[in-house]
Scaffold this active site. Structure first.
Site, PDB file in Angstrom:
ATOM      1  N   TYR A   1      -1.568 -50.456  13.114  1.00  0.00           N
ATOM      2  CA  TYR A   1      -1.311 -51.180  14.360  1.00  0.00           C
ATOM      3  C   TYR A   1      -2.440 -50.959  15.359  1.00  0.00           C
ATOM      4  CZ  TYR A   1       0.698 -52.225  18.931  1.00  0.00           C
ATOM      5  OH  TYR A   1       0.895 -52.705  20.204  1.00  0.00           O
TER       6      TYR A   1
ATOM      7  N   SER B   1      -3.462 -52.152  23.333  1.00  0.00           N
ATOM      8  CA  SER B   1      -2.453 -51.102  23.344  1.00  0.00           C
ATOM      9  C   SER B   1      -3.090 -49.743  23.611  1.00  0.00           C
ATOM     10  CB  SER B   1      -1.735 -51.068  21.988  1.00  0.00           C
ATOM     11  OG  SER B   1      -0.958 -49.901  21.837  1.00  0.00           O
TER      12      SER B   1
END
Length: 354
Positions: free
Chosen positions: A166, A141
């Site tokens: 995350y 990501s």
């Protein structure tokens, strides 16, 4: 080619399966997903039904959907034993920066334990002289860039300052994959995605959430008082990039010490054109009016709130895609307005058809 796509009911995973089914032959695809209720399950079912319909049009290919959890090691090991995968695409993960602040357990289970199970299964796919997995492709990501101030973000940059759990789990995935590539000579490629959007996307993303709220007459919140930029990347561009990467596994090489040089790569997949959030909202509202989703006289001004930055957010995302262009001759190209128009058309058909 037999390929495993985890997260196949998810946004990127389902679109990848569709592209592979319609552009490659012969191919056998095993789609894995837990179909959890992190967001509207009806969208996941819509994607899965669409894949079944598409698969029926390509009888020369074989598509199998399996429901299961990455964190179940015995289940994953059995899946690898049953199908002997040539390629593994791991897109199953608990997504979302903000959700990781309130529900960290979900990220440890899916993003760390689940990914570990995939790595172990890839490792043991070579047991007893088997050919094994020839390429592991996994989702990272843009969040891994964290508080980096240098833009555009390059895969050569250090990413040691995550600002959310995350992001930390995604950086951990890259480190784990590197270790397994080094130890067991597993060709692996990590893909850092930048704000992926499009039809049948994730309802927790801004463009989708804003649309839901505006239709209900609720206020939308624009963080950092609108002083944010995002590198919006249309879903078709993303899956084209992924498809090219699948066929370009890093080469296995041996170093001077006689040990494997890790066959390991990281690429950004982004539009390389960050858009200001206020401009993004302006385009979205124009397309909602153009499609007849909202009336021409809708008062957007009273439904917009400029608020401070949220914990875990960053002011800008901006992809340097030079490596992707050099190695695969590809650069995302869809303009934001074109992509949002397609999303709005899908939204109208899916939610407002009655």
């Amino acid at each position: 080619m037999t390929i495993l796509v985890t997260g196949s009911a998810g946004f990127i995973g389902s679109n990848l399966v569709e592209r592979l089914l319609t552009t490659e032959s012969p191919i056998r695809i095993v789609g894995l997903d837990s179909v959890n209720d992190y967001y509207d399950v009806s969208i996941k079912k819509y994607r899965l039904n669409r894949l079944q319909e598409i698969a029926a049009q390509y009888p020369e290919n074989n598509y199998i959907f399996v429901k299961g959890n990455l964190a179940n090691k015995m289940f994953i090991d059995r899946l690898f034993s049953d199908y002997c995968f040539d390629v593994v695409v791991n897109f199953a993960a608990q997504a979302g920066v903000r959700y990781s602040i309130t529900n960290p357990d979900a990220y440890i289970e899916s993003n760390l334990i689940g990914f570990y199970n995939i790595l172990e299964a890839c490792r043991h796919s070579y047991d007893n002289g088997q050919r094994g997995v020839q390429h592991l492709v996994y989702a990272s990501s843009s969040s891994v860039y964290g508080s980096n101030r240098k833009v555009p973000y390059s895969t050569d940059d250090k990413v040691d300052n995550p600002v959310s759990l995350y992001a930390a789990t995604k950086k951990s995935n890259e480190l784990m994959a590197h270790a397994y590539s080094k130890l067991y000579n597993i060709p692996s490629t990590g893909l850092r995605f930048f704000t992926v959007y499009g039809p049948a996307g994730r309802p927790d993303m801004a463009y989708f959430g804003f649309t839901n709220k505006l239709i209900k007459g609720e206020n939308i919140q624009i963080f950092n008082y609108g002083n944010c930029k995002r590198d919006f990347t249309y879903i078709d561009d993303v899956v084209e990039g992924v498809q090219r990467v699948i066929h370009g596994a890093p080469k296995r090489k041996t170093g001077e010490d006689g040990l494997p040089i890790p066959p390991y790569k990281i690429y950004n997949i982004g539009n390389s054109n960050p858009e200001n959030l206020l401009d993004f909202v302006q385009i979205l509202q124009e397309e909602l009016i153009c499609a007849g989703v909202l009336p021409v006289d809708y008062d957007f001004t009273t439904h917009k709130q400029l608020v401070p930055m949220q914990a875990g957010d960053v002011p800008v995302t901006y992809a340097d895609t030079f490596a992707l262009e050099c190695d695969f001759g590809f650069k995302p190209y869809t303009p934001l307005r074109d992509g949002l128009r397609k999303f709005v058309q899908w939204y109208k058909a899916f939610y407002l058809k009655k």
